[in-house]
Design a protein around this motif. Structure first.
Motif, PDB file in Angstrom:
ATOM      1  N   MET A   4       0.722  -1.214  -0.026  1.00  0.00           N
ATOM      2  CA  MET A   4       0.090   0.023  -0.253  1.00  0.00           C
ATOM      3  C   MET A   4       0.769   1.407   0.117  1.00  0.00           C
ATOM      4  N   ILE A   5       1.800   1.294   0.853  1.00  0.00           N
ATOM      5  CA  ILE A   5       2.470   2.485   1.047  1.00  0.00           C
ATOM      6  C   ILE A   5       3.552   2.896  -0.400  1.00  0.00           C
ATOM      7  N   ASN A   6       3.928   1.809  -1.032  1.00  0.00           N
ATOM      8  CA  ASN A   6       4.648   1.710  -2.274  1.00  0.00           C
ATOM      9  C   ASN A   6       3.577   1.766  -3.416  1.00  0.00           C
ATOM     10  N   SER A   7       2.434   1.859  -3.394  1.00  0.00           N
ATOM     11  CA  SER A   7       1.605   1.880  -4.531  1.00  0.00           C
ATOM     12  C   SER A   7       1.858   3.292  -5.257  1.00  0.00           C
ATOM     13  N   GLY A   8       1.977   3.988  -4.622  1.00  0.00           N
ATOM     14  CA  GLY A   8       2.052   5.519  -5.109  1.00  0.00           C
ATOM     15  C   GLY A   8       0.826   6.531  -5.237  1.00  0.00           C
ATOM     16  N   LEU A   9      -0.213   5.595  -4.506  1.00  0.00           N
ATOM     17  CA  LEU A   9      -1.667   6.228  -4.384  1.00  0.00           C
ATOM     18  C   LEU A   9      -1.746   6.873  -2.995  1.00  0.00           C
ATOM     19  N   MET A  10      -0.655   6.942  -1.956  1.00  0.00           N
ATOM     20  CA  MET A  10      -0.770   7.421  -0.653  1.00  0.00           C
ATOM     21  C   MET A  10       0.125   8.706  -0.697  1.00  0.00           C
ATOM     22  N   ASP A  11      -0.553   9.540   0.362  1.00  0.00           N
ATOM     23  CA  ASP A  11       0.277  10.670   0.724  1.00  0.00           C
ATOM     24  C   ASP A  11       1.177  10.267   1.903  1.00  0.00           C
ATOM     25  N   THR A  12       2.268   9.415   1.406  1.00  0.00           N
ATOM     26  CA  THR A  12       2.979   8.796   2.557  1.00  0.00           C
ATOM     27  C   THR A  12       3.906   9.762   3.570  1.00  0.00           C
ATOM     28  N   GLN A  13       3.970  10.726   3.008  1.00  0.00           N
ATOM     29  CA  GLN A  13       4.772  11.825   3.879  1.00  0.00           C
ATOM     30  C   GLN A  13       3.802  12.257   4.989  1.00  0.00           C
ATOM     31  N   LYS A  14       2.615  12.335   4.758  1.00  0.00           N
ATOM     32  CA  LYS A  14       1.739  12.807   6.043  1.00  0.00           C
ATOM     33  C   LYS A  14       1.743  11.514   6.948  1.00  0.00           C
ATOM     34  N   TYR A  15       2.088  10.288   6.689  1.00  0.00           N
ATOM     35  CA  TYR A  15       2.222   9.280   7.527  1.00  0.00           C
ATOM     36  C   TYR A  15       3.631   8.828   7.574  1.00  0.00           C
ATOM     37  N   LYS A  16       4.446   9.719   7.414  1.00  0.00           N
ATOM     38  CA  LYS A  16       5.892   9.168   7.552  1.00  0.00           C
ATOM     39  C   LYS A  16       6.101   8.593   8.940  1.00  0.00           C
ATOM     40  N   ASP A  17       5.735   9.429  10.098  1.00  0.00           N
ATOM     41  CA  ASP A  17       6.270   9.107  11.311  1.00  0.00           C
ATOM     42  C   ASP A  17       5.459   7.446  11.683  1.00  0.00           C
ATOM     43  N   GLU A  18       4.451   7.252  11.379  1.00  0.00           N
ATOM     44  CA  GLU A  18       3.489   6.336  11.700  1.00  0.00           C
ATOM     45  C   GLU A  18       4.154   4.938  11.040  1.00  0.00           C
ATOM     46  N   ILE A  19       4.523   5.506   9.683  1.00  0.00           N
ATOM     47  CA  ILE A  19       5.242   4.035   8.929  1.00  0.00           C
ATOM     48  C   ILE A  19       6.451   3.859   9.395  1.00  0.00           C
ATOM     49  N   LEU A  20       7.254   4.743   9.836  1.00  0.00           N
ATOM     50  CA  LEU A  20       8.398   4.591  10.291  1.00  0.00           C
ATOM     51  C   LEU A  20       8.568   3.700  11.813  1.00  0.00           C
ATOM     52  N   ASP A  21       7.572   4.227  12.415  1.00  0.00           N
ATOM     53  CA  ASP A  21       7.403   3.630  13.729  1.00  0.00           C
ATOM     54  C   ASP A  21       7.037   2.064  13.597  1.00  0.00           C
ATOM     55  N   TYR A  22       6.194   1.873  12.683  1.00  0.00           N
ATOM     56  CA  TYR A  22       5.988   0.317  12.456  1.00  0.00           C
ATOM     57  C   TYR A  22       7.116  -0.323  12.145  1.00  0.00           C
ATOM     58  N   TYR A  23       7.821   0.207  11.088  1.00  0.00           N
ATOM     59  CA  TYR A  23       8.947  -0.666  10.400  1.00  0.00           C
ATOM     60  C   TYR A  23       9.818  -0.817  11.582  1.00  0.00           C
ATOM     61  N   PHE A  24      10.280   0.153  12.537  1.00  0.00           N
ATOM     62  CA  PHE A  24      11.184  -0.136  13.540  1.00  0.00           C
ATOM     63  C   PHE A  24      10.926  -1.375  14.485  1.00  0.00           C
ATOM     64  N   LYS A  25       9.319  -1.486  14.614  1.00  0.00           N
ATOM     65  CA  LYS A  25       9.008  -2.579  15.304  1.00  0.00           C
ATOM     66  C   LYS A  25       8.878  -3.822  14.877  1.00  0.00           C
ATOM     67  N   HIS A  26       8.876  -3.901  13.187  1.00  0.00           N
ATOM     68  CA  HIS A  26       8.880  -5.083  12.509  1.00  0.00           C
ATOM     69  C   HIS A  26       9.894  -5.117  11.543  1.00  0.00           C
ATOM     70  N   SER A  27      11.058  -4.458  11.618  1.00  0.00           N
ATOM     71  CA  SER A  27      12.058  -4.430  10.774  1.00  0.00           C
ATOM     72  C   SER A  27      12.721  -6.102  10.365  1.00  0.00           C
TER      73      SER A  27
END
Length: 222
Positions: free
Chosen positions: A118-141
């Motif tokens: 979903m975040i790599n689909s190009g259809l999301m404003d990922t910058q808006k969810y940057k902190d949320e996405i990185l927080d998830y990644y660090f927990k599931h890296s």
């Protein structure tokens, strides 16, 4: 096989330049079409594959009309083209909203694979969810691929950290320079004071010598 060839030709056409007529509305539709086509590879969109194919075909036909209208073709109706764009825009928005919905679901269900799609689909404003996405990644890296948007965010974070370090060093150097200038100023002031005291002493000695000489002259004149 024919379907694959057809879709390949279709996607190639959709990637071409967009018509300038009603570009504000059309560009979003045409640019997103290629991204929507890629959703077909995601399991959650399997039931929508026929809908996606039909939508892409409609986008292609509408784009062709846009180019005809742009070229001055008298048989093409500008109002009809605008109506088609508005209809496609509504469907485009449906696909975009679904991406956001699946993104939220993937966070809730900790579905790292779907979240990555979903975040790599190009259809999301990922910058808006940057902190949320990185927080998830660090927990599931340990279970998640960092390619794409996450890698971009990590690089930005790294660069930001490096800039902060450079900024700190600059601030540190400035303090050193200020301290150095202060020491130099104090030394200069001490030197000026010593010079002033030396001149004062020399003036006093000269004055005393003058007085003694004058006293001697008075004694001789008696």
């Amino acid at each position: 096989m024919k379907l694959i060839i057809f879709l390949s030709v279709l996607v190639t056409f959709l990637m071409a330049n967009n018509p300038a007529v009603y570009a504000t509305l059309g560009d979003v539709i045409y640019d997103n079409a290629v991204k929507i086509e890629k959703l077909r590879t995601i399991d959650e969109y399997s039931p929508s594959s026929i809908m996606i194919d039909k939508y892409l075909l409609d986008v292609k036909k509408t784009k062709e009309l846009g180019f005809k209208l742009e070229s001055g073709d008298k048989t093409t109706d500008a109002k009809g083209y605008l109506i088609r764009l508005r209809q496609l825009s509504k469907i485009n928005d449906l696909f975009v909203r679904r991406v956001y919905k699946l993104y939220k679901e993937s966070l809730k269900n900790e579905d790292s694979w779907l979240l990555s799609k979903m975040i790599n689909s190009g259809l999301m404003d990922t910058q808006k969810y940057k902190d949320e996405i990185l927080d998830y990644y660090f927990k599931h890296s340990d279970m998640m691929d960092s390619t794409g948007i996450i890698d971009k965010f990590l690089q930005e974070k790294k660069k930001s950290k490096e800039l902060k370090e450079v900024s700190k060093k600059k601030i540190g150097l400035s303090k050193e320079e200020i301290q150095k200038a202060r020491i130099q100023r104090l030394r200069r002031n001490d030197r000026l004071k010593q010079e002033a005291m030396q001149k004062s002493l020399e003036a006093q000695v000269a004055h005393e010598k003058h007085q003694i000489r004058q006293e001697q002259l008075r004694e001789l004149s008696k």
